[in-house]
Design a protein around this motif. Structure first.
Motif, PDB file in Angstrom:
ATOM      1  N   MET B   1       0.824  -1.204   0.000  1.00  0.00           N
ATOM      2  CA  MET B   1       0.000   0.000   0.000  1.00  0.00           C
ATOM      3  C   MET B   1       0.862   1.259   0.000  1.00  0.00           C
ATOM      4  O   MET B   1       0.753   2.110  -0.882  1.00  0.00           O
ATOM      5  CB  MET B   1      -0.886  -0.055   1.263  1.00  0.00           C
ATOM      6  CG  MET B   1      -1.930   1.043   1.317  1.00  0.00           C
ATOM      7  SD  MET B   1      -3.090   0.863  -0.038  1.00  0.00           S
ATOM      8  CE  MET B   1      -3.237   2.541  -0.513  1.00  0.00           C
ATOM      9  N   ILE B   4       2.727   1.553  -3.176  1.00  0.00           N
ATOM     10  CA  ILE B   4       1.967   2.070  -4.331  1.00  0.00           C
ATOM     11  C   ILE B   4       1.897   3.599  -4.267  1.00  0.00           C
ATOM     12  O   ILE B   4       2.182   4.294  -5.243  1.00  0.00           O
ATOM     13  CB  ILE B   4       0.542   1.467  -4.349  1.00  0.00           C
ATOM     14  CG1 ILE B   4       0.627  -0.041  -4.583  1.00  0.00           C
ATOM     15  CG2 ILE B   4      -0.288   2.111  -5.450  1.00  0.00           C
ATOM     16  CD1 ILE B   4      -0.690  -0.758  -4.427  1.00  0.00           C
ATOM     17  N   LEU B   5       1.502   4.133  -3.091  1.00  0.00           N
ATOM     18  CA  LEU B   5       1.381   5.592  -2.948  1.00  0.00           C
ATOM     19  C   LEU B   5       2.722   6.281  -3.203  1.00  0.00           C
ATOM     20  O   LEU B   5       2.792   7.326  -3.867  1.00  0.00           O
ATOM     21  CB  LEU B   5       0.866   5.945  -1.550  1.00  0.00           C
ATOM     22  CG  LEU B   5      -0.615   5.661  -1.319  1.00  0.00           C
ATOM     23  CD1 LEU B   5      -1.004   6.020   0.101  1.00  0.00           C
ATOM     24  CD2 LEU B   5      -1.496   6.401  -2.309  1.00  0.00           C
ATOM     25  N   ILE B   8       3.429   6.388  -6.879  1.00  0.00           N
ATOM     26  CA  ILE B   8       2.625   7.436  -7.528  1.00  0.00           C
ATOM     27  C   ILE B   8       3.274   8.796  -7.304  1.00  0.00           C
ATOM     28  O   ILE B   8       3.439   9.594  -8.239  1.00  0.00           O
ATOM     29  CB  ILE B   8       1.182   7.435  -6.980  1.00  0.00           C
ATOM     30  CG1 ILE B   8       0.445   6.163  -7.423  1.00  0.00           C
ATOM     31  CG2 ILE B   8       0.414   8.665  -7.487  1.00  0.00           C
ATOM     32  CD1 ILE B   8      -0.890   5.975  -6.732  1.00  0.00           C
ATOM     33  N   ALA B   9       3.648   9.053  -6.058  1.00  0.00           N
ATOM     34  CA  ALA B   9       4.290  10.341  -5.730  1.00  0.00           C
ATOM     35  C   ALA B   9       5.566  10.525  -6.533  1.00  0.00           C
ATOM     36  O   ALA B   9       5.854  11.607  -7.062  1.00  0.00           O
ATOM     37  CB  ALA B   9       4.583  10.401  -4.232  1.00  0.00           C
ATOM     38  N   GLY B  12       4.778  11.288 -10.121  1.00  0.00           N
ATOM     39  CA  GLY B  12       4.343  12.698 -10.179  1.00  0.00           C
ATOM     40  C   GLY B  12       5.528  13.643 -10.133  1.00  0.00           C
ATOM     41  O   GLY B  12       5.628  14.577 -10.933  1.00  0.00           O
ATOM     42  N   THR B  19       8.638  18.469 -16.736  1.00  0.00           N
ATOM     43  CA  THR B  19       7.959  19.669 -17.251  1.00  0.00           C
ATOM     44  C   THR B  19       8.820  20.901 -17.047  1.00  0.00           C
ATOM     45  O   THR B  19       9.029  21.692 -17.967  1.00  0.00           O
ATOM     46  CB  THR B  19       6.615  19.860 -16.517  1.00  0.00           C
ATOM     47  OG1 THR B  19       5.949  18.597 -16.472  1.00  0.00           O
ATOM     48  CG2 THR B  19       5.760  20.874 -17.232  1.00  0.00           C
ATOM     49  N   VAL B  20       9.316  21.064 -15.811  1.00  0.00           N
ATOM     50  CA  VAL B  20      10.152  22.231 -15.520  1.00  0.00           C
ATOM     51  C   VAL B  20      11.417  22.194 -16.371  1.00  0.00           C
ATOM     52  O   VAL B  20      11.871  23.214 -16.902  1.00  0.00           O
ATOM     53  CB  VAL B  20      10.485  22.291 -14.007  1.00  0.00           C
ATOM     54  CG1 VAL B  20      11.501  23.387 -13.729  1.00  0.00           C
ATOM     55  CG2 VAL B  20       9.215  22.537 -13.206  1.00  0.00           C
TER      56      VAL B  20
END
Lengths: 220, 218
Positions: B1, B4-5, B8-9, B12, B19-20
């Motif tokens: 659990m 997984i989080l 994801i972080a 991201g 992007t930057v």
């Protein structure tokens, strides 16, 4: 058992992904889809490497020496090549960097300068009304007198305009200091703030400066 | 659990960093013109000053006025009444009407406002070469780029008529370029008036003052 056990954590994972994606999009839009990113920093390569740093900064020429119509026109004009030639017929008179200017003066052809600050066509900005009422060049254009290449320094977004329109007293200065880009009320920051507040209010009253925030003030 | 989080972080953060990395920061230098979302609204098909425009043969939007055009204008208030810009009058030409002789004195009423205006304009358009004192010690002299700059306190210039000074400002003389295109007519006369004040400040004598004024001198 229809759903496998891992699906118990699915709502949490999806929630986390959605929250992160939402925050990411919000951050991205704030950072990249505003004129602070799309316009500020624009520094086109000019056909003649004219340095405001040398002319306005080091030599101390007033902005209006070249942009002479700015007090009378909505448009801050570029000088004709004849203005350049007032000095450059003698100074650097054979310099290859000035070939385009000499040609322009001789043949009456335009110098293909690239416009840096360009508000959208549905915005009606008038230079004279700002300059003649104590809004300095530096407020929208930054320290051009320190730029070798002119750079789009501020965002010139709608909120940028409105910030000042809502509180002109915080941005106004005596009209004879408008083209003095390094001018301050005082070298002491606290004292400068105090004077901006007290003297700014007087100037606003004296020059009958209105705080125009209606749409039609700028969009006609 | 937790794993997984955490992943994801991490994904991201990696996307954000990418992007930057690609788009850079606000205000960083860019050579290309700003992106416009609605180009047809941002740039409308209308004439704007000093832009390329292919409607005209010479390709520029700001056209020179055809010869003989008279600009719409308010008349100037001279000592001899109202004068329009197209009239043959000393205020426009610097010459006595119908002759090429320069007028002796300023056709505009010389008052404090005119002198203040003259000082303001002098400091912008004349001071770079002639210096704020008019003594020829402007910035071009200091850095040694102009061969010869007139000292406006020279006898030969003090003795010029107002009309001739106006004419020199308007059309230039030897290495001095024409300032007429930069400075509207009344402003040029204001500069003439201010120059006279500057010259007087060097030529004046104690005897020019009233006795009361002399008494206040130290």
């Amino acid at each position: 058992m229809i759903f496998p056990k891992w699906t118990n954590s699915l709502p949490l994972v999806l929630g986390a992904v959605a929250a992160l994606a939402g925050a990411g999009v919000a951050a991205g839009v704030t950072m990249y889809l505003t004129p602070k990113y799309t316009r500020a920093g624009y520094t086109p390569v000019q056909p003649v490497p004219f340095s405001h740093n040398i002319h306005a900064g080091q030599l101390g020429l007033d902005c209006r020496f070249c942009h002479n119509g700015v007090e009378r026109s909505w448009f801050a004009n570029l000088p004709g090549a004849s203005t350049c030639m007032n000095c450059h017929s003698v100074v650097l008179k054979d310099d290859p960097r000035l070939a385009i200017v000499r040609e322009s003066a001789a043949n009456n052809t335009p110098v293909p300068w690239v416009q840096v600050h360009k508000v959208p066509d549905y915005v009606y900005f008038n230079h004279s009304v700002h300059v003649d009422r104590g809004i300095s060049c530096v407020k929208c254009h930054g320290r051009v007198d320190q730029m070798d290449e002119v750079r789009h320094d501020k965002s010139l977004s709608m909120s940028f305009c409105l910030d000042c329109h809502r509180d002109p007293a915080a941005n106004i200065r005596p009209t004879d200091k408008v083209t003095k880009l390094d001018w301050q009320w005082s070298t002491n920051a606290a004292e400068a703030d105090r004077l901006q507040d007290s003297e700014g209010k007087k100037l606003v009253e004296h020059m009958k400066v209105e705080s125009l925030t209606s749409c039609s003030a700028c969009h006609r | 659990m937790i794993r997984i989080l955490l992943s994801i972080a991490l994904i991201g953060a990696a996307l954000g960093a990418a992007t930057v990395g690609i788009l850079g920061f606000q205000g960083s230098q860019m050579r290309k013109p700003p992106f416009e979302l609605f180009p047809d609204m941002d740039r409308q098909a209308k004439l704007r000053p000093q832009e390329p425009n292919h409607f005209f043969a010479n390709g520029v939007s700001s056209q020179l006025a055809p010869a003989g055009t008279v600009a719409r204008s308010q008349p100037l208030q001279t000592l001899n009444g109202e004068v329009y810009t197209f009239e043959d009058s000393p205020v426009n030409t610097g010459c006595v009407v119908g002759t090429t002789n320069f007028v002796e004195t300023n056709p505009l009423p010389v008052n404090e406002a005119l002198l203040a205006r003259g000082r303001d304009r002098f400091d912008i358009y004349c001071a770079p070469c002639h210096g704020r004192l008019g003594d020829g010690n402007g910035i071009t002299k200091k850095i040694g780029v102009m061969a010869a700059v007139a000292n406006l306190h020279d006898k030969r210039i003090v003795e010029l008529t107002d009309g001739e000074i106006f004419n020199t400002i308007t059309h230039g003389k030897s290495t001095m370029g024409a300032v007429g295109p930069l400075l509207p007519t009344p402003d040029r006369w204001a500069v003439v008036a201010y120059l006279r004040a500057l010259q007087l400040s060097w030529l004046g004598a104690k005897e020019d003052l009233t006795t009361a004024q002399q008494a206040t001198l130290k």
